[in-house]
Design a protein around this motif. Structure first.
Motif, PDB file in Angstrom:
ATOM      1  N   UNK A   2      -5.380  -7.117  -9.043  1.00 45.98           N
ATOM      2  CA  UNK A   2      -5.396  -5.856  -9.781  1.00 45.98           C
ATOM      3  C   UNK A   2      -3.752  -5.582  -9.910  1.00 45.98           C
ATOM      4  N   UNK A   3      -2.882  -6.234  -9.366  1.00 47.05           N
ATOM      5  CA  UNK A   3      -1.710  -5.727  -9.457  1.00 47.05           C
ATOM      6  C   UNK A   3      -1.000  -6.339 -10.786  1.00 47.05           C
ATOM      7  N   UNK A   4      -1.813  -7.380 -11.396  1.00 46.33           N
ATOM      8  CA  UNK A   4      -1.494  -8.191 -12.463  1.00 46.33           C
ATOM      9  C   UNK A   4      -1.148  -7.190 -13.681  1.00 46.33           C
ATOM     10  N   UNK A   5      -2.312  -6.335 -14.015  1.00 42.63           N
ATOM     11  CA  UNK A   5      -2.118  -5.295 -15.098  1.00 42.63           C
ATOM     12  C   UNK A   5      -1.047  -4.263 -14.693  1.00 42.63           C
ATOM     13  N   UNK A   6      -0.895  -3.931 -13.520  1.00 45.62           N
ATOM     14  CA  UNK A   6       0.258  -2.997 -13.389  1.00 45.62           C
ATOM     15  C   UNK A   6       1.558  -3.612 -13.502  1.00 45.62           C
ATOM     16  N   UNK A   7       1.614  -4.999 -13.196  1.00 49.21           N
ATOM     17  CA  UNK A   7       2.911  -5.355 -13.335  1.00 49.21           C
ATOM     18  C   UNK A   7       3.395  -5.791 -14.958  1.00 49.21           C
ATOM     19  N   UNK A   8       2.371  -6.045 -15.829  1.00 48.50           N
ATOM     20  CA  UNK A   8       2.402  -6.183 -17.262  1.00 48.50           C
ATOM     21  C   UNK A   8       2.814  -4.657 -17.608  1.00 48.50           C
ATOM     22  N   UNK A   9       2.234  -3.865 -17.498  1.00 44.58           N
ATOM     23  CA  UNK A   9       2.201  -2.522 -18.046  1.00 44.58           C
ATOM     24  C   UNK A   9       3.581  -1.869 -17.720  1.00 44.58           C
ATOM     25  N   UNK A  10       3.910  -1.905 -16.291  1.00 47.32           N
ATOM     26  CA  UNK A  10       4.977  -1.277 -15.918  1.00 47.32           C
ATOM     27  C   UNK A  10       6.190  -2.085 -16.018  1.00 47.32           C
ATOM     28  N   UNK A  20       0.832  -1.179  -0.037  1.00 44.76           N
ATOM     29  CA  UNK A  20       0.058   0.123   0.197  1.00 44.76           C
ATOM     30  C   UNK A  20       0.974   1.310  -0.032  1.00 44.76           C
ATOM     31  N   UNK A  21       1.689   1.313  -0.944  1.00 47.43           N
ATOM     32  CA  UNK A  21       2.631   2.420  -1.019  1.00 47.43           C
ATOM     33  C   UNK A  21       3.634   1.868  -1.842  1.00 47.43           C
ATOM     34  N   UNK A  22       4.946   2.071  -1.523  1.00 47.64           N
ATOM     35  CA  UNK A  22       6.070   1.579  -2.318  1.00 47.64           C
ATOM     36  C   UNK A  22       6.736   2.879  -3.052  1.00 47.64           C
ATOM     37  N   UNK A  23       8.035   2.612  -3.861  1.00 47.00           N
ATOM     38  CA  UNK A  23       8.740   3.752  -4.255  1.00 47.00           C
ATOM     39  C   UNK A  23       7.658   4.356  -5.225  1.00 47.00           C
ATOM     40  N   UNK A  24       8.074   5.634  -5.361  1.00 49.17           N
ATOM     41  CA  UNK A  24       7.159   6.567  -6.478  1.00 49.17           C
ATOM     42  C   UNK A  24       8.004   6.412  -7.884  1.00 49.17           C
ATOM     43  N   UNK A  25       7.235   6.190  -8.711  1.00 48.04           N
ATOM     44  CA  UNK A  25       7.888   6.229 -10.165  1.00 48.04           C
ATOM     45  C   UNK A  25       7.281   7.159 -11.328  1.00 48.04           C
ATOM     46  N   UNK A  26       7.908   7.272 -12.260  1.00 46.69           N
ATOM     47  CA  UNK A  26       7.612   8.497 -13.154  1.00 46.69           C
ATOM     48  C   UNK A  26       7.159   7.483 -14.428  1.00 46.69           C
ATOM     49  N   UNK A  27       6.448   8.323 -15.489  1.00 45.36           N
ATOM     50  CA  UNK A  27       5.955   7.529 -16.631  1.00 45.36           C
ATOM     51  C   UNK A  27       6.732   6.491 -17.106  1.00 45.36           C
ATOM     52  N   UNK A  50       3.907  -5.227  -7.971  1.00 46.28           N
ATOM     53  CA  UNK A  50       3.702  -4.775  -6.441  1.00 46.28           C
ATOM     54  C   UNK A  50       4.893  -4.012  -5.999  1.00 46.28           C
ATOM     55  N   UNK A  51       5.902  -4.197  -6.529  1.00 44.58           N
ATOM     56  CA  UNK A  51       6.950  -3.248  -5.610  1.00 44.58           C
ATOM     57  C   UNK A  51       6.628  -1.516  -5.958  1.00 44.58           C
ATOM     58  N   UNK A  52       5.701  -1.136  -6.556  1.00 49.53           N
ATOM     59  CA  UNK A  52       5.479   0.280  -6.629  1.00 49.53           C
ATOM     60  C   UNK A  52       4.116   0.365  -6.224  1.00 49.53           C
ATOM     61  N   UNK A  53       3.475  -0.595  -5.502  1.00 49.70           N
ATOM     62  CA  UNK A  53       2.157  -0.121  -4.658  1.00 49.70           C
ATOM     63  C   UNK A  53       1.028  -0.055  -5.627  1.00 49.70           C
ATOM     64  N   UNK A  54       0.128   0.953  -5.512  1.00 48.30           N
ATOM     65  CA  UNK A  54      -1.169   0.963  -6.263  1.00 48.30           C
ATOM     66  C   UNK A  54      -2.013   1.921  -5.772  1.00 48.30           C
ATOM     67  N   UNK A  55      -3.087   2.117  -6.085  1.00 45.38           N
ATOM     68  CA  UNK A  55      -3.963   3.184  -5.835  1.00 45.38           C
ATOM     69  C   UNK A  55      -4.824   2.471  -4.678  1.00 45.38           C
ATOM     70  N   UNK A  56      -4.467   1.617  -3.798  1.00 48.92           N
ATOM     71  CA  UNK A  56      -5.321   0.964  -2.594  1.00 48.92           C
ATOM     72  C   UNK A  56      -5.289   1.854  -1.601  1.00 48.92           C
ATOM     73  N   UNK A  57      -6.505   1.988  -0.870  1.00 45.02           N
ATOM     74  CA  UNK A  57      -6.699   2.629   0.259  1.00 45.02           C
ATOM     75  C   UNK A  57      -6.777   1.585   1.517  1.00 45.02           C
ATOM     76  N   UNK A  58      -8.042   0.872   1.435  1.00 43.92           N
ATOM     77  CA  UNK A  58      -8.462   0.239   2.730  1.00 43.92           C
ATOM     78  C   UNK A  58      -8.459  -1.163   2.245  1.00 43.92           C
ATOM     79  N   UNK A  59      -8.074  -1.532   1.237  1.00 39.92           N
ATOM     80  CA  UNK A  59      -8.403  -2.933   0.670  1.00 39.92           C
ATOM     81  C   UNK A  59      -7.753  -3.307  -0.662  1.00 39.92           C
TER      82      UNK A  59
END
Length: 117
Positions: free
Chosen positions: A92-100, A51-58, A78-87
């Motif tokens: 949902x990190x699968x797409x972020x893993x592929x894109x980033x 629920x956080x992680x290092x900040x990345x740029x585009x 998962x290393x760069x976290x995401x837009x999660x707040x309470x849950x």
């Protein structure tokens, strides 16, 4: 072993002391477990996302505390976290893993080619 656990758990539910169990329940209003059949299985917990992680740029470059990219250091999944707040939304990190991951790989390759020459 299961019977002793159920006895202890049910007593804690009745007494309102589930927070004192070796593995406390996270349920707001836990129910007793009394009606058979019971099923058990082995599993291992683990971290699914930060629920956080290092900040990345585009370009997927990790940003330092001065707001500048750290040369050659990229983040994805998962290393760069995401837009999660309470849950966490399963998968949902699968797409972020592929894109980033793709962006980071392209940027790392371009950097390696530029350094080579």
């Amino acid at each position: 072993m299961l019977q002793s656990f159920l006895k202890e758990f049910n007593a804690a539910v009745h007494n309102g002391t589930t927070d004192k169990l070796a593995v406390p329940t996270t349920l707001e209003k836990p129910y007793t477990i009394e009606k058979a059949p019971f099923y058990g299985f082995m599993f291992a917990g683990g971290m699914t996302a930060t629920f956080g992680g290092p900040k990345i740029n585009p370009k997927a470059q990790i940003i330092n505390t001065e707001g500048q990219p750290i040369p050659g250091l990229y983040g994805a999944g998962n290393a760069v976290g995401g837009i999660f707040y309470d849950n966490y939304l399963d998968g949902s990190q699968l797409t972020a893993a592929v894109i980033w991951g793709r962006i980071a790989a392209r940027e790392a390759l371009a950097r390696a080619k530029a350094m080579k020459g």
